[in-house]
Design a protein around this motif. Structure first.
Motif, mmCIF file in Angstrom:
data_model
loop_
_atom_site.group_PDB
_atom_site.id
_atom_site.type_symbol
_atom_site.label_atom_id
_atom_site.label_comp_id
_atom_site.label_asym_id
_atom_site.label_seq_id
_atom_site.Cartn_x
_atom_site.Cartn_y
_atom_site.Cartn_z
ATOM 1 N N LEU A 1 40.468 -66.401 -40.432
ATOM 2 C CA LEU A 1 41.148 -65.402 -39.601
ATOM 3 C C LEU A 1 42.193 -66.040 -38.694
ATOM 4 N N ASP B 1 37.848 -68.939 -30.692
ATOM 5 C CA ASP B 1 36.628 -69.462 -30.119
ATOM 6 C C ASP B 1 35.524 -69.566 -31.165
ATOM 7 N N LEU B 2 35.356 -68.504 -31.935
ATOM 8 C CA LEU B 2 34.310 -68.485 -32.964
ATOM 9 C C LEU B 2 34.579 -69.543 -34.037
ATOM 10 N N LEU C 1 42.615 -60.363 -26.887
ATOM 11 C CA LEU C 1 41.161 -60.504 -26.782
ATOM 12 C C LEU C 1 40.549 -60.901 -28.129
ATOM 13 N N PHE C 2 40.944 -60.187 -29.184
ATOM 14 C CA PHE C 2 40.405 -60.502 -30.511
ATOM 15 C C PHE C 2 40.917 -61.863 -30.992
ATOM 16 N N PHE D 1 33.143 -68.742 -40.872
ATOM 17 C CA PHE D 1 33.710 -67.456 -41.299
ATOM 18 C C PHE D 1 34.983 -67.099 -40.544
ATOM 19 N N LEU E 1 33.480 -59.124 -34.777
ATOM 20 C CA LEU E 1 33.954 -60.052 -35.810
ATOM 21 C C LEU E 1 32.781 -60.619 -36.608
ATOM 22 N N ASN F 1 32.191 -59.712 -40.598
ATOM 23 C CA ASN F 1 32.112 -60.732 -41.640
ATOM 24 C C ASN F 1 30.828 -60.591 -42.433
ATOM 25 N N ALA G 1 34.103 -58.226 -28.720
ATOM 26 C CA ALA G 1 35.044 -58.638 -29.771
ATOM 27 C C ALA G 1 34.371 -59.638 -30.710
ATOM 28 N N ARG G 2 33.630 -60.577 -30.132
ATOM 29 C CA ARG G 2 32.947 -61.562 -30.968
ATOM 30 C C ARG G 2 31.907 -60.903 -31.856
ATOM 31 N N ASP H 1 41.696 -64.460 -29.195
ATOM 32 C CA ASP H 1 40.947 -65.512 -28.516
ATOM 33 C C ASP H 1 39.508 -65.591 -29.028
ATOM 34 N N ALA H 2 38.945 -64.436 -29.365
ATOM 35 C CA ALA H 2 37.585 -64.432 -29.918
ATOM 36 C C ALA H 2 37.560 -65.184 -31.246
ATOM 37 N N VAL H 3 38.580 -64.943 -32.091
ATOM 38 C CA VAL H 3 38.658 -65.632 -33.384
ATOM 39 C C VAL H 3 38.754 -67.143 -33.176
#
Ligand code: FAD
Lengths: 534, 78
Positions: free
Chosen positions: A404, A393-394, A386-387, A400, B41, B45, B37-38, A389-391
């Motif tokens: 990651l 995507d972001l 989950l994390f 920033f 993060l 940051n 989760a987003r 995929d979040a990374v």
């Protein structure tokens, strides 16, 4: 066409040791003629330490293994006389791109600083490295250096008798025995030496499989490292594409844990995967393919009595940071001079314990980095996916998140912070060259600083008065007077803002101690400390 | 050295809470997890400071542990 990995490079030949009435004793026996065993032997022979290498095979290693070689190992290979050939044949690259699905999420540029002899990275098939190393062994032999490789000599039994190691070796003409004052086990991840001596090798296996294919094709992909998360041609998994010389491309497909290995390795299935990625009209030839499961683990200590472990025998990492062979070369770089000083009686045997201390420290650094990369690529739980995929995507819209994204943190040189061999330091000089760090290259008098360094202890007097030579406890220290006015990069890299500096360097080019002025008594004490006498 | 601020720090706490809930409105559990989760993060940051982040991780971990102890699914150990 006979490929290099099909040609015997060191075919079996009968050795006089096999007919000797009494078991022959050698100062150093190296088990394994992989890249690390060969590097070890060359380094020792260059120091005039007699060395015999035994390998159960007689060819370079098979197929798709190491391809990325980092700057520090290239510098070490330069000291071994192979670096320039490697760089000339290799593909130099700087840019890496990461894609998620079809979008580019992240890219990095290794942007090498100017004024270094070697590039940040090259790609070159491991079999070329091994071929060049064997060629170098032949050169040393021709120069009368005490080095010998014995092909199809399999070490079948080993015992450490305290004062020496006893080996039983199997050959096509039957077994014979050998003795060694010191044994360096470079016999790879499945080290039989390690097993025969009963040492453990702990760590973790990552529950994933990777299909690695080396493909020959005319393609116009750029000379960049391309990594995909969840691409259309390998849904839910990752993939990697990287260029090697001779139009060979390294392609990795992540397959997941529950696979049918045999099925995946069928040529038609590999072809289907490659076609999905490359398109139907691309012509290619498969040079090699295999399926790997990766692990990160190491031995607790790399020295056990008279046996020293180096390379994959001592530590194993997943390949995403290109840290396997690269770190093995840092092992032998650390070991050759220590072994030489101990064999000469100049340093106590405890110096060899610092090989273990420094290189287990280096191995831990590599394992941490490779483990983190592998866990990002193969998330081990629902929440880590989950994390992850979040990374990813972001990262598309938000800068920033890009640092990651972890598709491999590439091999960097190890600095032996906290090593018992490190002497005095000073804040007045650049942090990057603190004791324990490898010397940084710089242009020097039309050549390169690193070409002048290594193989012996050296004292760099930079813009500083001092003696022309020095001897301490049986160690000859070569003194180099460097003029920062004539060599500005030496000034900026070694002095920072200081007017002058003194660096004591070890034979592996690592900084042992440094000062802002010359003090003979302090230098002498630091030399003693660096050979475990202080 | 900054420390994790665990004193009230939002001008309008109710307003923030309502917005947080609104952001999750109509989402499935999976979609909500993805949003959280987003958010973590992005906020992490913004904080940046490793010490503050470690304290935050610790505070959250302790709180979650306590909760598990009191009303955990397996119940309290006898
Ligand atoms: C897919 C893949 C990609 C990789 N990519 C990279 C990369 O990009 N960069 C990088 O730095 N590393 C990479 N690596 C890691 C690299 O290949 C290894 O770290 C390297 O080969 C280790 O060398 P070694 O000499 O320690 O062991 P090996 O290469 O395994 O050599 C061991 C030798 O010992 C011999 N031997 C074994 N047992 C005996 C015995 N009983 N008697 C005599 N001889 C024996 C074997 O025949 C062999 O020749 C990769 C690995 C894989 C699998």
């Amino acid at each position: 066409m006979t490929r290099i990995f099909e040609t015997p490079l060191y075919p079996y030949q009968r050795s006089p040791d096999q007919d000797a009435p009494k078991c022959v004793r050698h100062p150093v026996v190296v088990v394994g003629a992989g890249p690390i065993g060969l590097a070890m032997a060359i380094d020792l022979a260059q120091q005039d330490v007699p060395v015999v290498v035994l390998d159960d095979n007689d060819k370079v290693s098979f197929g798709s293994r190491a391809i990325c070689f980092a700057k520090r190992p290239l510098e070490i290979l330069d000291r071994l006389g192979c670096g320039e050939t490697m760089v000339k044949k290799g593909v130099t690259w700087n840019v890496g791109k990461v894609f998620t699905d079809t979008r580019e999420t992240y890219s990095f540029d290794l942007l090498p600083e100017g004024g270094h002899k070697n590039p940040a990275f090259i790609n070159l098939q491991q079999y070329y490295l091994e071929e060049y190393l064997v060629r170098r062994v032949r050169e040393l032999e021709a120069d009368g250096k005490p080095i010998e490789i014995r092909g199809r000599n399999k070490v079948a039994a080993l015992s450490d008798n305290g004062g020496f190691v006893r080996l039983e070796v199997e050959t096509p003409e039957g077994p014979y025995n050998l003795e060694a004052d010191w044994l360096v086990a470079c016999d790879g991840a499945n080290s039989s030496a390690r097993r025969m001596l009963g040492h453990d090798f702990v760590g973790k296996v990552f529950e994933d499989n990777f299909l690695i294919a080396d493909v020959v094709m005319d393609a116009d992909f750029p000379t960049e490292r391309w990594f995909w998360f969840d691409p259309p041609f390998n849904r839910g998994q990752s993939a990697l594409l990287h260029k090697q010389p001779d139009n060979v491309w390294r392609i990795d497909f992540q397959l997941g844990w529950d696979i049918d290995r045999e099925e995946e390795l069928k040529p038609e299935n590999i072809d289907r995967r490659l076609r999905a990625m490359l398109g139907d009209d691309v012509e290619y030839e498969l040079e090699w393919s295999s399926i790997y499961t990766f692990q990160c683990r190491r031995m607790e200590k790399f020295r056990h009595g008279r046996v020293l472990f180096a390379g994959d025998a001592a530590h194993q990492v997943s390949p995403f940071g290109a840290r396997g062979a690269n770190s093995g070369l840092q092992d032998t770089d650390n070991l050759f001079w220590k072994l030489k000083l101990v064999l000469d009686g100049t340093a106590p045997e405890t110096l060899l314990d610092t090989y273990s201390a420094e290189r287990t420290y280096g191995a831990d650094e590599n394992i941490v980095n490779s483990t983190r990369s592998t866990e990002f690529i193969t998330p081990k739980s629902e929440i880590s996916r989950l994390f992850r995929d979040a990374v990813l995507d972001l990262a598309v819209d938000h800068e920033f998140a890009r640092p990651l994204v972890n598709s491999g943190r590439l091999s960097v040189p190890c600095t032996y912070d906290g090593s018992p061999l490190n002497g005095p330091d000073t804040d007045a000089l650049p942090h990057g060259l603190r004791p324990g760090a490898p010397a940084t290259d710089a242009p020097l008098d039309g050549g390169w600083l690193l070409d002048r360094l290594g193989n012996r202890f050296q004292l760099l007097l930079i813009g500083c008065e001092g003696p022309d030579s020095l001897e301490e406890s049986g160690v000859d220290v070569e003194v180099l007077h460097l003029d920062p006015a004539k060599n500005p990069e030496i000034g900026s890299r070694y002095l920072g803002g200081a007017p002058k500096a003194v660096y004591l360097l070890r034979p592996d080019q690592h900084v042992a101690a440094r000062w802002v002025d010359h003090d003979e008594a302090a230098v002498r004490a630091a030399v003693r400390r660096a050979i475990a006498k202080g | 050295m900054s420390r994790l601020n665990t004193k009230p720090n939002m001008a309008d706490a109710d307003e923030f809470y309502a917005r947080l809930m609104a952001a999750h409105d109509g989402l499935t559990k999976t979609q909500s997890d993805a949003l959280n989760a987003r958010l973590i993060l992005i906020l992490a940051n913004h904080v940046g400071d490793a010490k503050v982040l470690n304290e935050a991780l610790e505070a959250a971990t302790n709180s979650a542990r306590q909760q598990a102890g009191i009303s955990g699914k397996e119940g309290r150990k006898p």
